[in-house]
Design an enzyme around this catalytic site. Structure first.
Site, PDB file in Angstrom:
ATOM      1  N   HIS A 134      -9.632   1.279   4.844  1.00  0.00           N
ATOM      2  CA  HIS A 134      -8.428   1.524   5.419  1.00  0.00           C
ATOM      3  C   HIS A 134      -8.599   2.352   6.754  1.00  0.00           C
ATOM      4  CE1 HIS A 134      -4.143   2.734   6.454  1.00  0.00           C
ATOM      5  NE2 HIS A 134      -3.616   1.724   5.828  1.00  0.00           N
ATOM      6  N   SER A 152       3.246  -2.312  10.447  1.00  0.00           N
ATOM      7  CA  SER A 152       4.394  -2.226  10.666  1.00  0.00           C
ATOM      8  C   SER A 152       5.124  -3.606  10.340  1.00  0.00           C
ATOM      9  CB  SER A 152       4.916  -1.844  12.400  1.00  0.00           C
ATOM     10  OG  SER A 152       4.313  -0.552  12.424  1.00  0.00           O
ATOM     11  N   GLU A 154      -5.787  -5.038  10.278  1.00  0.00           N
ATOM     12  CA  GLU A 154      -4.695  -3.823  10.584  1.00  0.00           C
ATOM     13  C   GLU A 154      -5.178  -3.198  12.052  1.00  0.00           C
ATOM     14  OE1 GLU A 154      -2.821  -2.914   6.660  1.00  0.00           O
ATOM     15  OE2 GLU A 154      -4.376  -1.324   6.898  1.00  0.00           O
ATOM     16  N   GLU A 196      -6.941   4.750   7.729  1.00  0.00           N
ATOM     17  CA  GLU A 196      -6.785   6.325   7.386  1.00  0.00           C
ATOM     18  C   GLU A 196      -8.084   6.688   6.811  1.00  0.00           C
ATOM     19  OE1 GLU A 196      -3.155   5.771   5.461  1.00  0.00           O
ATOM     20  OE2 GLU A 196      -2.176   5.060   7.175  1.00  0.00           O
ATOM     21  N   ASN A 217       0.946  -1.249  -0.014  1.00  0.00           N
ATOM     22  CA  ASN A 217      -0.054   0.124  -0.006  1.00  0.00           C
ATOM     23  C   ASN A 217       0.989   1.141   0.139  1.00  0.00           C
ATOM     24  OD1 ASN A 217      -1.690   2.095   0.545  1.00  0.00           O
ATOM     25  ND2 ASN A 217      -2.144   1.420   2.446  1.00  0.00           N
ATOM     26  N   GLY A 247       2.101   2.194  10.649  1.00  0.00           N
ATOM     27  CA  GLY A 247       3.160   3.383  10.582  1.00  0.00           C
ATOM     28  C   GLY A 247       3.858   3.676  11.974  1.00  0.00           C
ATOM     29  N   LYS A 257      -0.074   4.011  -0.322  1.00  0.00           N
ATOM     30  CA  LYS A 257      -0.321   5.333   0.264  1.00  0.00           C
ATOM     31  C   LYS A 257      -0.172   6.727  -0.628  1.00  0.00           C
ATOM     32  CE  LYS A 257       0.390   3.625   4.793  1.00  0.00           C
ATOM     33  NZ  LYS A 257      -0.210   3.825   6.229  1.00  0.00           N
TER      34      LYS A 257
HETATM   35  C1  PEP Z   1      -0.902   0.192   5.842  1.00  0.00           C
HETATM   36  O1  PEP Z   1      -0.783   1.402   5.710  1.00  0.00           O
HETATM   37  O2  PEP Z   1      -1.732  -0.660   5.467  1.00  0.00           O
HETATM   38  C2  PEP Z   1       0.229  -0.316   6.716  1.00  0.00           C
HETATM   39  C3  PEP Z   1      -0.014  -1.470   7.208  1.00  0.00           C
HETATM   40  O3  PEP Z   1       1.228   0.506   7.031  1.00  0.00           O
HETATM   41  P1  PEP Z   1       2.707   0.167   7.831  1.00  0.00           P
HETATM   42  O4  PEP Z   1       2.924  -1.220   7.043  1.00  0.00           O
HETATM   43  O5  PEP Z   1       3.636   1.403   7.569  1.00  0.00           O
HETATM   44  O6  PEP Z   1       2.398  -0.122   9.124  1.00  0.00           O
END
Ligand code: PEP
Length: 246
Positions: A93, A208, A164, A95, A9, A170, A11
């Site tokens: 997601h 992460s 998630e 976000e 992803n 992040g 972003k």
């Molecule tokens: C994501 O944005 O879906 C995500 C898992 O980000 P990160 O791996 O940076 O935590």
């Protein structure tokens, strides 16, 4: 046996030169004995499609409209994505749930719109740190998934689910493999109650994931790959994570 899936992803990151370098790095690291896809910002879908054409790598969007067409300025329909071969669309997601106030029902409607056009929705669910600390993890993820189950009914087996935890996205703070597996098992059980295909559905973990923790996460019984944010922006790290899923 479920084949693992690793999805990057990106972003809101990228530029023509950065994308070309990243995709070249991922292509150069093949072959991967796992399914791999990248979900890129809308303006880069077309060039990604061209760059990945002829390879086994798939690509997708990071969102999709719940509407078919019409006066929805700024939105992109599933039909538009499907028109040029988009395989996946991330929906829900955290976000988007947080910054765009997307409700469980809107996320479910987006998943339905994507599926109707043959675009596989990657439906994200996950609890905030506050919800986890209040012991609400199970209730939250079940409520989020339930909206999708009720909206998609008999088609639910065709989606990909990504667990998630918001507190792990992040932040560098990953759910332990046991924490992640516990939630994945709950989600699998909820799906099993809804569809006989649940045993074949892919449930991804995101939050992460890095080259050094991917293998233990992916070794869990109900974790079928990952949705990768930050580490998907470095070809070597993303490739190492794909390898960990083999
Ligand atoms: C994501 O944005 O879906 C995500 C898992 O980000 P990160 O791996 O940076 O935590």
């Amino acid at each position: 046996m479920r084949r693992k899936l690793v999805v990057g992803n990106w972003k809101m990151h990228g530029s023509h030169p950065a994308n070309a370098e990243l995709l070249a790095g991922i292509l150069g690291a093949r072959p991967f004995n796992t399914d791999v896809a990248v979900c890129v910002p809308f303006p880069y879908l077309s060039e990604t499609a061209v760059t990945l054409a002829g390879s086994e790598l798939r690509w997708g969007a990071q969102d999709v409209s719940a509407h078919e067409q019409g006066a929805y300025t700024g939105e992109v329909s599933a039909a538009m994505l499907a028109e040029f071969g988009c395989r996946y669309a991330i929906v829900g997601h955290s976000e988007r749930r947080a910054y765009h106030a997307e409700s469980d029902q809107l996320v479910a409607d987006k998943a339905k719109a994507a599926l109707a056009r043959g675009v596989t929705p990657i439906v994200c669910v996950g609890e905030t740190l506050q919800q986890r600390e209040a012991g609400e993890t199970e209730a939250v993820v079940k409520r989020q998934l339930s909206a999708v189950i009720h909206t998609l009914t008999h088609c639910i087996g065709e989606i990909v689910v990504a667990y998630e935890p918001v507190w792990a996205i992040g932040t560098g703070r990953t759910a332990s493999p046991e924490q992640a597996q516990q939630v994945h098992a709950l989600l699998r059980a909820q799906l099993l109650a809804a569809t006989p295909h649940a045993a074949d559905m892919r449930l991804l973990y995101g939050g992460s994931v890095k080259p050094d923790n991917a293998a233990t996460l992916f070794a869990q019984a109900d974790i079928d790959g990952g949705l990768i944010g930050g580490a998907a922006l470095k070809a070597a790290d993303f490739a190492a994570i794909c390898r960990a899923a083999e």
